[in-house]
Motif scaffolding. Structure first.
Motif, short mmCIF file in Angstrom:
data_model
loop_
_atom_site.label_atom_id
_atom_site.label_comp_id
_atom_site.label_asym_id
_atom_site.label_seq_id
_atom_site.Cartn_x
_atom_site.Cartn_y
_atom_site.Cartn_z
N UNK A 38 0.57 24.33 25.87
CA UNK A 38 1.24 24.35 24.58
C UNK A 38 2.36 23.33 24.53
N UNK A 39 3.15 23.26 25.60
CA UNK A 39 4.25 22.29 25.65
C UNK A 39 3.71 20.87 25.64
N UNK A 40 2.62 20.63 26.38
CA UNK A 40 2.03 19.29 26.40
C UNK A 40 1.52 18.89 25.02
N UNK A 41 0.92 19.83 24.30
CA UNK A 41 0.45 19.52 22.94
C UNK A 41 1.60 19.20 22.01
N UNK A 42 2.68 19.96 22.09
CA UNK A 42 3.84 19.70 21.23
C UNK A 42 4.43 18.33 21.52
N UNK A 43 4.57 17.98 22.79
CA UNK A 43 5.11 16.67 23.13
C UNK A 43 4.20 15.54 22.66
N UNK A 44 2.89 15.73 22.81
CA UNK A 44 1.95 14.69 22.38
C UNK A 44 2.00 14.49 20.88
N UNK A 45 2.03 15.58 20.12
CA UNK A 45 2.04 15.46 18.67
C UNK A 45 3.38 14.91 18.16
N UNK A 46 4.47 15.29 18.79
CA UNK A 46 5.76 14.75 18.36
C UNK A 46 5.84 13.25 18.64
N UNK A 47 5.30 12.82 19.77
CA UNK A 47 5.28 11.39 20.07
C UNK A 47 4.41 10.63 19.07
N UNK A 48 3.29 11.22 18.69
CA UNK A 48 2.42 10.56 17.70
C UNK A 48 3.12 10.46 16.34
N UNK A 49 3.86 11.49 15.95
CA UNK A 49 4.57 11.42 14.67
C UNK A 49 5.70 10.40 14.72
N UNK A 50 6.36 10.28 15.85
CA UNK A 50 7.42 9.27 15.95
C UNK A 50 6.85 7.87 15.85
N UNK A 51 5.68 7.64 16.45
CA UNK A 51 5.06 6.32 16.36
C UNK A 51 4.64 5.99 14.93
N UNK A 52 4.33 7.00 14.15
CA UNK A 52 3.96 6.77 12.75
C UNK A 52 5.18 6.77 11.82
N UNK A 53 6.38 6.93 12.38
CA UNK A 53 7.57 6.93 11.56
C UNK A 53 7.80 8.19 10.77
N UNK A 54 7.23 9.29 11.19
CA UNK A 54 7.38 10.55 10.49
C UNK A 54 8.36 11.44 11.24
N UNK A 55 9.01 12.36 10.54
CA UNK A 55 10.01 13.22 11.22
C UNK A 55 9.32 14.17 12.19
N UNK A 56 9.93 14.34 13.36
CA UNK A 56 9.39 15.26 14.36
C UNK A 56 10.37 16.37 14.73
N UNK A 57 11.49 16.47 14.01
CA UNK A 57 12.49 17.49 14.29
C UNK A 57 12.74 18.28 13.02
N UNK A 58 13.45 19.39 13.18
CA UNK A 58 13.77 20.23 12.04
C UNK A 58 12.62 21.10 11.61
#
Length: 388
Positions: free
Chosen positions: A190-210
């Motif tokens: 679960x933690x690995x999936x969250x980190x992977x998806x947050x990294x993908x959103x950051x690369x696309x310029x989308x918010x990954x927090x909040x």
């Protein structure tokens, strides 16, 4: 055919007979159950004494074995968490002794806190008041014993491979082992999936927090967890999990009675060992409960149809490691009955604890695993150049 060729990971001998290639990490290691028995025996020895010098020696012995034999794996880093938990137990126990007081009488006043008056129905409880050195010393000895027990359990967690330990469970407990494996692997995935998806959103310029980022990440994570659950269920069904053999009803009833009665006997015997009043019946009841529980597990294992791939062997080193911990527990139990004043120093009157020689020498037997078990392999890059 004069030279050996390596094809597909199989080494070819000069005579043409295939020999299995040595896999990374294939060095013979100790059975994980031996580490747990050794650590639990040291914890049992810790319950026999409140002498801070002997308890510190038990902590030092287990810490030295962990420092020299801990493998280079993520789960082996849990030892520091148990050390922090043990320190927190000591601090909380001392805080309770200061705030709530202690039934131990004393004449050496350390400080006096404002006492809060309580109603009549709360007799025996006080908030604040006089804090004595005797009460603090008693609380420290008691907390140090529990902290030592936690550190011994932490040593077992750091030394024993959890997946190999679950693979070594008796056949009657394999369903529980599967459930524990799924539970242990869910959080890391679960933690690995969250980190992977947050990294993908950051690369696309989308918010990954909040809250917004959490809502956008939560749905793919849950979808991935559901897909893994379905894939795991299909794999388990394909491998025959859940199949049971036909056994007579009398055998099933005998298995249930032996297992339940044995576990109750283990609980009663353990309670007897942990209390001063139950020292006479604790060991016989514990041994009888263990025998009944093992017999029940052996009978229950006949209902399961399964095999183990490369099962861990219980060799002479495992026996020596287990025997070293059992020797420490047995000798400190004997010392507690022969010389209780040395293993449980009094606090009223307040006296400095002394180190009894032969119980201290008995604790040093617990260092044997540091010298007879194989050293952990260094964390190196296992990639190899292709051979011809």
């Amino acid at each position: 055919m004069g030279t050996a060729a390596s094809v597909g990971g199989t080494r070819q001998s000069p005579e043409g007979a295939p020999a299995p290639a040595r896999l990374p990490g294939a060095r013979a290691s100790l059975h994980p159950g031996a580490w747990w028995l050794w650590a639990l025996a040291l914890g049992t020895a810790a319950t026999r004494t409140t002498n801070p010098l002997l308890l510190a020696l038990l902590i030092a012995a287990s810490a030295y074995v962990v420092a020299t034999r801990r493998p280079h794996t993520p789960w082996s880093r849990s030892y520091s968490a148990f050390l922090k938990l043990a320190a927190a137990v000591i601090v909380i126990r001392l805080a309770f002794a200061v705030v709530l007081g202690s039934p131990i009488p004393g004449t050496h006043t350390v400080l006096t806190l404002p006492e809060v008056p309580l109603p009549d129905w709360a007799q025996g409880i006080r908030l604040g008041g006089r804090v004595t050195a005797e009460a603090l010393t008693f609380a420290l000895y008691d907390a140090l014993r529990l902290a030592t027990l936690l550190i011994c359990v932490g040593a077992a967690n750091a030394l024993a491979n959890p997946s190999r330990l679950l693979k070594s469970l008796p056949g009657a407990l394999y369903e529980m082992g599967v459930a524990v494996v799924v539970a242990l692997t869910f959080a890391p995935n679960l933690i690995a999936d969250v980190q992977r998806l947050r990294a993908a959103r950051r690369l696309r310029g989308r918010p990954d927090k909040g809250v917004r980022g959490l809502l956008h990440v939560g749905l793919p994570v849950l979808e991935g967890a559901l897909e893994r659950s379905v894939a795991l269920a299909a794999a388990m069904d394909a491998r025959g999990y859940g199949r049971t053999a036909d056994v007579p009803p009398a055998v099933r009833r005998t298995t249930s009675a032996l297992t339940l009665g044995g576990l109750l006997g283990v609980c009663a015997g353990t309670y007897g060992l942990l209390t001063a009043e139950g020292g006479t019946y604790g060991v016989p009841v514990l041994l009888a409960g263990l025998a009944a529980a093992l017999a029940g597990l052996w009978l229950g294992g006949r209902r399961t149809l399964r095999t183990r791939y490369r099962p861990d062997a219980w060799d002479a080193r495992a026996w020596l490691v287990t025997a070293s911990g059992v020797a420490v527990a047995a000798l400190l139990t004997l010392a507690a009955s022969r010389d209780p004043a040395a293993l449980n120093p009094g606090v009223v009157p307040l006296v400095a604890p002394t180190l009894p020689l032969w119980p201290a020498a008995a604790v040093l037997i617990g260092l044997l695993p540091a010298f007879i078990t194989p050293a952990p392999e260094a964390a190196t890059d296992t990639r190899k150049e292709p051979t011809t």
